[in-house]
Write a protein that holds these residues in place. Structure first.
Motif, PDB file in Angstrom:
ATOM      1  N   SER A  74      -5.910 -10.301  14.914  1.00 40.01           N
ATOM      2  CA  SER A  74      -6.969  -9.822  14.014  1.00 40.01           C
ATOM      3  C   SER A  74      -7.348 -10.815  12.924  1.00 40.01           C
ATOM      4  CB  SER A  74      -6.590  -8.498  13.329  1.00 40.01           C
ATOM      5  OG  SER A  74      -5.893  -7.665  14.191  1.00 40.01           O
ATOM      6  N   GLN A  75      -7.002 -12.073  13.106  1.00 35.47           N
ATOM      7  CA  GLN A  75      -7.244 -13.041  12.034  1.00 35.47           C
ATOM      8  C   GLN A  75      -8.454 -13.937  12.277  1.00 35.47           C
ATOM      9  OE1 GLN A  75      -4.980 -13.063   9.405  1.00 35.47           O
ATOM     10  NE2 GLN A  75      -3.804 -11.473  10.417  1.00 35.47           N
ATOM     11  N   GLY A  87      -7.514   1.341  13.114  1.00 33.96           N
ATOM     12  CA  GLY A  87      -6.650   0.506  13.949  1.00 33.96           C
ATOM     13  C   GLY A  87      -6.376  -0.882  13.395  1.00 33.96           C
ATOM     14  N   GLN A  88      -6.875  -1.196  12.198  1.00 35.37           N
ATOM     15  CA  GLN A  88      -6.773  -2.577  11.709  1.00 35.37           C
ATOM     16  C   GLN A  88      -5.341  -2.919  11.251  1.00 35.37           C
ATOM     17  OE1 GLN A  88      -9.683  -4.659  12.127  1.00 35.37           O
ATOM     18  NE2 GLN A  88      -9.889  -2.794  13.325  1.00 35.37           N
ATOM     19  N   THR A  89      -4.533  -1.912  11.076  1.00 34.54           N
ATOM     20  CA  THR A  89      -3.109  -2.125  10.826  1.00 34.54           C
ATOM     21  C   THR A  89      -2.293  -1.670  12.028  1.00 34.54           C
ATOM     22  OG1 THR A  89      -3.329  -1.919   8.439  1.00 34.54           O
ATOM     23  CG2 THR A  89      -1.166  -1.432   9.365  1.00 34.54           C
ATOM     24  N   GLY A 113     -11.617  10.868   4.510  1.00 33.88           N
ATOM     25  CA  GLY A 113     -10.491  10.009   4.886  1.00 33.88           C
ATOM     26  C   GLY A 113     -10.822   9.032   5.997  1.00 33.88           C
ATOM     27  N   HIS A 152     -14.243   0.979   5.082  1.00 35.85           N
ATOM     28  CA  HIS A 152     -14.330   0.163   3.871  1.00 35.85           C
ATOM     29  C   HIS A 152     -15.772  -0.288   3.638  1.00 35.85           C
ATOM     30  CE1 HIS A 152     -10.135   0.310   4.607  1.00 35.85           C
ATOM     31  NE2 HIS A 152      -9.965  -0.849   5.219  1.00 35.85           N
ATOM     32  N   ILE A 160     -12.021  -6.258   0.783  1.00 36.59           N
ATOM     33  CA  ILE A 160     -10.856  -6.132   1.670  1.00 36.59           C
ATOM     34  C   ILE A 160     -11.078  -7.011   2.905  1.00 36.59           C
ATOM     35  CG2 ILE A 160      -9.704  -4.546   3.286  1.00 36.59           C
ATOM     36  CD1 ILE A 160      -9.980  -2.371   1.183  1.00 36.59           C
ATOM     37  N   ALA A 197      -2.487   6.111   3.961  1.00 35.14           N
ATOM     38  CA  ALA A 197      -1.373   6.634   4.763  1.00 35.14           C
ATOM     39  C   ALA A 197      -0.365   5.534   5.055  1.00 35.14           C
ATOM     40  CB  ALA A 197      -1.906   7.217   6.075  1.00 35.14           C
ATOM     41  N   CYS A 223      -4.898  -2.621  -1.230  1.00 33.97           N
ATOM     42  CA  CYS A 223      -5.754  -2.459  -2.408  1.00 33.97           C
ATOM     43  C   CYS A 223      -5.964  -0.995  -2.820  1.00 33.97           C
ATOM     44  CB  CYS A 223      -7.101  -3.112  -2.131  1.00 33.97           C
ATOM     45  SG  CYS A 223      -6.985  -4.892  -1.784  1.00 33.97           S
ATOM     46  N   TYR A 224      -6.342  -0.127  -1.864  1.00 35.23           N
ATOM     47  CA  TYR A 224      -6.671   1.253  -2.247  1.00 35.23           C
ATOM     48  C   TYR A 224      -5.549   2.011  -2.960  1.00 35.23           C
ATOM     49  CZ  TYR A 224     -10.956   1.359   0.593  1.00 35.23           C
ATOM     50  OH  TYR A 224     -12.195   1.130   1.124  1.00 35.23           O
ATOM     51  N   LYS A 262      -7.846  -8.825  -8.103  1.00 39.37           N
ATOM     52  CA  LYS A 262      -7.013  -9.114  -6.926  1.00 39.37           C
ATOM     53  C   LYS A 262      -6.716 -10.602  -6.907  1.00 39.37           C
ATOM     54  CE  LYS A 262      -7.464  -8.810  -1.852  1.00 39.37           C
ATOM     55  NZ  LYS A 262      -8.374  -8.340  -0.789  1.00 39.37           N
TER      56      LYS A 262
HETATM   57  C1  LIG Z   1      -7.308  -9.593   8.651  1.00 37.96           C
HETATM   58  C2  LIG Z   1      -6.999  -8.358   7.859  1.00 37.96           C
HETATM   59  C3  LIG Z   1      -7.136  -8.413   6.480  1.00 37.96           C
HETATM   60  C4  LIG Z   1      -6.847  -7.278   5.697  1.00 37.96           C
HETATM   61  N1  LIG Z   1      -6.979  -7.375   4.341  1.00 37.96           N
HETATM   62  C5  LIG Z   1      -6.692  -6.297   3.557  1.00 37.96           C
HETATM   63  C6  LIG Z   1      -6.830  -6.350   2.139  1.00 37.96           C
HETATM   64  O1  LIG Z   1      -7.250  -7.352   1.574  1.00 37.96           O
HETATM   65  N2  LIG Z   1      -6.503  -5.244   1.424  1.00 37.96           N
HETATM   66  C7  LIG Z   1      -6.094  -4.094   2.005  1.00 37.96           C
HETATM   67  O2  LIG Z   1      -5.835  -3.129   1.299  1.00 37.96           O
HETATM   68  N3  LIG Z   1      -5.976  -4.003   3.348  1.00 37.96           N
HETATM   69  C8  LIG Z   1      -6.262  -5.057   4.131  1.00 37.96           C
HETATM   70  N4  LIG Z   1      -6.144  -4.957   5.498  1.00 37.96           N
HETATM   71  C9  LIG Z   1      -5.717  -3.673   6.082  1.00 37.96           C
HETATM   72  C10 LIG Z   1      -6.930  -2.802   6.362  1.00 37.96           C
HETATM   73  O3  LIG Z   1      -7.469  -2.342   5.130  1.00 37.96           O
HETATM   74  C11 LIG Z   1      -6.617  -1.584   7.241  1.00 37.96           C
HETATM   75  O4  LIG Z   1      -7.870  -1.107   7.625  1.00 37.96           O
HETATM   76  C12 LIG Z   1      -5.890  -0.450   6.586  1.00 37.96           C
HETATM   77  O5  LIG Z   1      -4.676  -0.848   6.036  1.00 37.96           O
HETATM   78  C13 LIG Z   1      -5.514   0.619   7.619  1.00 37.96           C
HETATM   79  O6  LIG Z   1      -6.622   1.425   7.862  1.00 37.96           O
HETATM   80  P1  LIG Z   1      -7.023   1.816   9.348  1.00 37.96           P
HETATM   81  O7  LIG Z   1      -8.085   2.840   9.212  1.00 37.96           O
HETATM   82  O8  LIG Z   1      -7.354   0.586  10.063  1.00 37.96           O
HETATM   83  O9  LIG Z   1      -5.691   2.545   9.861  1.00 37.96           O
HETATM   84  P2  LIG Z   1      -4.841   2.375  11.183  1.00 37.96           P
HETATM   85  O10 LIG Z   1      -4.460   0.972  11.364  1.00 37.96           O
HETATM   86  O11 LIG Z   1      -5.520   3.052  12.301  1.00 37.96           O
HETATM   87  O12 LIG Z   1      -3.581   3.262  10.769  1.00 37.96           O
HETATM   88  C14 LIG Z   1      -2.646   2.875   9.784  1.00 37.96           C
HETATM   89  C15 LIG Z   1      -1.637   4.006   9.602  1.00 37.96           C
HETATM   90  O13 LIG Z   1      -2.247   5.129   8.985  1.00 37.96           O
HETATM   91  C16 LIG Z   1      -2.193   6.295   9.820  1.00 37.96           C
HETATM   92  N5  LIG Z   1      -3.499   6.950   9.619  1.00 37.96           N
HETATM   93  C17 LIG Z   1      -4.724   6.405   9.877  1.00 37.96           C
HETATM   94  N6  LIG Z   1      -5.688   7.235   9.421  1.00 37.96           N
HETATM   95  C18 LIG Z   1      -5.074   8.324   8.891  1.00 37.96           C
HETATM   96  C19 LIG Z   1      -5.543   9.521   8.257  1.00 37.96           C
HETATM   97  N7  LIG Z   1      -6.848   9.769   8.057  1.00 37.96           N
HETATM   98  N8  LIG Z   1      -4.621  10.427   7.852  1.00 37.96           N
HETATM   99  C20 LIG Z   1      -3.297  10.186   8.020  1.00 37.96           C
HETATM  100  N9  LIG Z   1      -2.795   9.073   8.597  1.00 37.96           N
HETATM  101  C21 LIG Z   1      -3.679   8.147   9.025  1.00 37.96           C
HETATM  102  C22 LIG Z   1      -1.888   5.777  11.193  1.00 37.96           C
HETATM  103  O14 LIG Z   1      -1.171   6.726  11.948  1.00 37.96           O
HETATM  104  C23 LIG Z   1      -1.048   4.543  10.897  1.00 37.96           C
HETATM  105  O15 LIG Z   1       0.268   4.907  10.640  1.00 37.96           O
HETATM  106  C24 LIG Z   1      -6.432  -6.058   6.308  1.00 37.96           C
HETATM  107  C25 LIG Z   1      -6.309  -6.008   7.702  1.00 37.96           C
HETATM  108  C26 LIG Z   1      -6.594  -7.134   8.477  1.00 37.96           C
HETATM  109  C27 LIG Z   1      -6.470  -7.045   9.949  1.00 37.96           C
END
Ligand SMILES: Cc1cc2nc3c(=O)[nH]c(=O)nc-3n(C[C@H](O)[C@H](O)[C@H](O)COP(=O)(O)OP(=O)(O)OC[C@H]3O[C@@H](n4cnc5c(N)ncnc54)[C@H](O)[C@@H]3O)c2cc1C
Ligand code: FES
Ligand code: FES
Lengths: 161, 262
Positions: free
Chosen positions: A43-44, B30-32, B71, B75, B95, B111, B118-119, B172
């Protein structure tokens, strides 16, 4: 395995996928559209960048199953039917915005998404937007020039840092 | 990745039902989670995708002026439509990169409670309320240490309610490779006092810097922070920065946040 159906580059496509099949694997493996690259798979780097419902997305960080019913555009889908290049593609060629070319499909898709939202971005906005697209060759300079040119702006002002 | 099924419910009720199965896990943007699955650090049998659930997407302001964000809101939507709370919109717009922001969601970020995200700082500094399918949780009770929250297994974040402050700012200090914060400070000034939340620094995850809150609540100025320093006990120390360095950054960033908030 489950069936997934989506529109890719204007054509309706479908196939059987596992839950873990990534969108990029579906595009490259099943559809044999190998213009979309896998650089990092973490994802980078943005080499896998495509548009899903008009938005820039890293296709290595989305499952094929999540694209059910979506409109997907890959690098193969932006050129004209006669093979003519878009302004962004032409500018990458004119301004030498690539060397090895590995990052280029992602760069072009990213730049195309940027210009859709912001038709005349500043140099700083271009650099900021390309944060998620990594290039190991060019030093970004000619990529930024190409995007300035593609948006009809003067590139002369961009000096090497 | 180990294999799993992906289901795409259209309502919160269906998603909660699907999450009731053993080893089922929610999938936000899914980004994490997808990178985590690739590393085989998680092995769910079923992923319940939340992206098709319209009722948890979008931004509104309620009758008392509280900003309510679904929820499942991305972003980039918060960056573009969250202007009622400018410091929060600015945080969202910074972000990662545009493609991450198009998929990643605020619910997923909260979560996950990454110690450098950040959030969590915004939610804690704003005294936000995290609303789930079954209850409302105050931000002060929600974050329970690195990658740990008050959420139960099958609980979904449906909305986050942010009281909008008089003034706010997020500073930040970016770790350029990951694009997360090396240290981040979110400052929010309300009629009844100032709240300061720090991310990226502590081994316990996001926390409130209470000495700074007290000082700024009686005198909202950069000078009020003179002589105050955050303790480096229990700060994160890694190749990017020592515990002392992070503790120092907390002071510097808090001053910058006060100056920027005006
Ligand atoms: C290259 C890169 C750079 C990034 N930079 C930053 C940054 O600068 N600052 C920052 O804060 N983040 C950063 N992130 C993380 C990004 O913000 C993710 O989107 C976030 O952390 C997770 O959100 P998601 O919706 O993608 O969750 P997912 O990856 O889908 O899920 C993460 C976790 O949360 C749970 N979950 C998801 N949605 C819910 C919900 N509605 N209720 C309960 N549980 C839930 C999942 O089961 C899992 O355990 C970065 C990610 C990448 C890949
Ligand atoms: S291959 Fe998808 S971001 Fe690098
Ligand atoms: S041209 Fe080689 S990686 Fe960009």
């Amino acid at each position: 395995m489950a069936k997934v159906q989506m529109t890719v580059n204007g054509k309706s496509v479908s196939g059987e996928v596992e839950g873990r099949t990534l969108l990029v694997e579906f595009i490259r493996g099943k559809l044999e559209l190998t213009g979309t690259h896998i650089g990092c798979d973490t994802s980078q780097c943005g080499a896998c960048l495509v548009h899903v419902n008009g938005q820039a997305v890293k296709s290595c960080t989305m499952f094929a199953a999540e694209a059910e019913g979506a409109e997907v555009t890959t690098i193969e889908g932006i050129t004209g039917k006669d093979g003519s290049l878009t302004a962004v593609q032409q500018a990458f060629q004119d301004y030498h915005g690539l060397q090895c070319g590995f990052c280029t499909p992602g760069m072009v898709m990213s730049a195309t998404a940027l210009l859709k939202d912001n038709p005349k971005p500043s140099e700083a906005e271009i650099r900021e937007y390309l944060k998620g697209n990594i290039c190991r060759c060019t030093g970004y300079h000619n990529i930024v020039k190409a995007i300035m040119a593609a948006s009809g702006q003067d590139v002369g002002a961009i000096a090497a840092e | 990745m180990y294999n799993f099924d992906v289901v795409t419910p259209k309502t919160v009720a269906d998603a909660v039902a699907a999450l009731g199965e053993e080893d089922a896990q929610a999938l936000g943007g899914g980004q994490t989670l997808i990178p985590t699955l690739k590393q085989r650090l998680a092995s769910p049998s079923k992923l319940v995708s939340l992206t098709g659930i319209d009722e948890i997407k979008g931004i509104r302001t309620d009758d008392s002026g509280v900003l309510c964000i679904g929820g499942g809101t991305s972003h980039s939507t918060i960056a573009g439509e969250g202007s009622a709370y400018p410091a929060l919109a600015a945080l969202a717009g910074n972000i990662g990169d545009p493609a991450v922001r198009n998929r990643g969601t605020i619910g997923g970020s909260l979560a996950n409670n990454d110690p450098s995200a950040c959030y969590p700082a915004a939610a804690l500094a704003s005294g936000a309320t995290i609303v789930t399918n079954s209850r409302e949780i105050a931000a002060d009770d929600f974050f329970q240490g690195m990658f740990t929250t008050a959420l139960d297994d099958a609980e979904i974040i449906t909305e986050i309610r942010f009281p909008v402050p008089e003034k706010a700012n997020y500073q930040k200090f970016e770790q350029p490779a990951s694009r997360f914060s090396l240290v981040g400070v979110f400052l929010a000034k309300y009629a009844d006092g100032v709240r300061v939340a720090v991310t990226g620094a502590s081994n316990d995850g996001v926390f409130r810097w209470s000495e700074a809150e007290t000082a700024l609540s009686s005198n909202f100025s950069v000078d009020a922070l003179d002589g105050l320093s955050a303790s480096s006990d229990d700060m994160i120390a890694d190749m990017h920065g020592s515990a002392e360095y992070r503790a120092h950054l907390i002071g510097v960033l808090t001053k910058r946040a006060v100056a920027a908030a005006g």
